[in-house]
Write a protein that holds these residues in place. Structure first.
Motif: not given
Lengths: 112, 113
Positions: A43, A88, A93, A97, A99-100, A102-103, B31, B33, B35, B37, B43, B45, B48, B50, B58-59, B90
């Motif tokens: 991206p 995208l 959020y 930090q 952090n993103l 994404f849709g 930073y 990260y 991800y 996909q 994408l 997370l 990550y 710092v 992350g998620e 990624f």
């Protein structure tokens, strides 16, 4: 729960058409909204919209942010086959930090 | 500058095998990260960092571990690969001063059979 929803999920147009991609977001403490273009690989950053910068334009691409209604649109005029990509939308959020979230993206196919 | 690079580009693993994905950036970004996909999922997370020596979840962190021993490198490990980890991974990085603009690597396509 923070959420970014894009529509449509896919779109097929012909060269020269104008397209509008949509992004609605529900994030706590809105700070900004970002658009990325993903061709075959990584991206790449297009725009960032904030409370102080609600409209951005770069060539045939433009984007606006409606902070009140919590959505953004990405417009592409006079589309070319090179515009074919996944677009995208993302919002921050998770505090500070950066952090993103994404849709799911909109897959745009531009046919000759 | 090479930007963000990822190694390997492709990999096929059998269930239960382990591997490490390497991300390197030459932009002196603080930073970094990781991800994943998946089709129709956007994408997401995984972990990550710092800064050097620090990592956070992350998620979707389950099944992955990370390390950031050097500022320019961020490693993603799969200790016991599962078919559900088939994905494109990624790596991204950003400067401390640019709060949200992230720079992405070209991705690693991983298939677990």
């Amino acid at each position: 729960e923070d959420k970014v929803v894009q529509s449509p999920l896919s779109l097929v147009v012909h060269e020269g058409d104008t397209v509008t991609l949509n992004c609605s977001y529900e994030v706590t403490n809105f700070r900004s909204l970002l658009w990325y273009k993903q061709e075959k690989k990584a991206p790449t950053f297009l725009f960032m919209l904030t409370s102080s910068g609600i409209e951005k334009k770069s060539g045939r691409l433009s984007s606006i942010l409606d902070k009140k209604e919590l959505f953004s649109i990405l417009n592409i005029t006079a589309t070319q086959t090179g515009d074919s990509a996944i677009y995208l939308c993302a919002g921050p959020y998770g505090g500070s930090q950066g952090n993103l979230i994404f849709g799911k993206g909109t897959k745009l196919s531009v046919k000759p | 500058n090479a930007g963000v690079t990822q190694t390997p580009k492709f990999r096929v693993l059998k269930t239960g095998q382990s591997m490490t994905l390497l991300c390197a950036q030459d932009m002196n970004h603080e930073y970094m990260y990781w991800y994943r996909q998946d089709p129709g999922m956007g994408l997401r997370l995984i972990h990550y960092s710092v800064g050097e020596g620090t990592t956070a979840k992350g998620e979707v962190p389950d099944g992955y571990n990370v390390s950031r021993l050097k500022k320019q490198n961020f490693l993603l490990g799969l200790e016991s690969a599962a078919p559900s980890q088939t994905s494109v991974y990624f790596c991204a990085s950003r400067r401390l001063a640019e709060l949200y603009e992230q720079y992405f690597g070209p991705g690693t396509r991983l298939t677990v059979t």
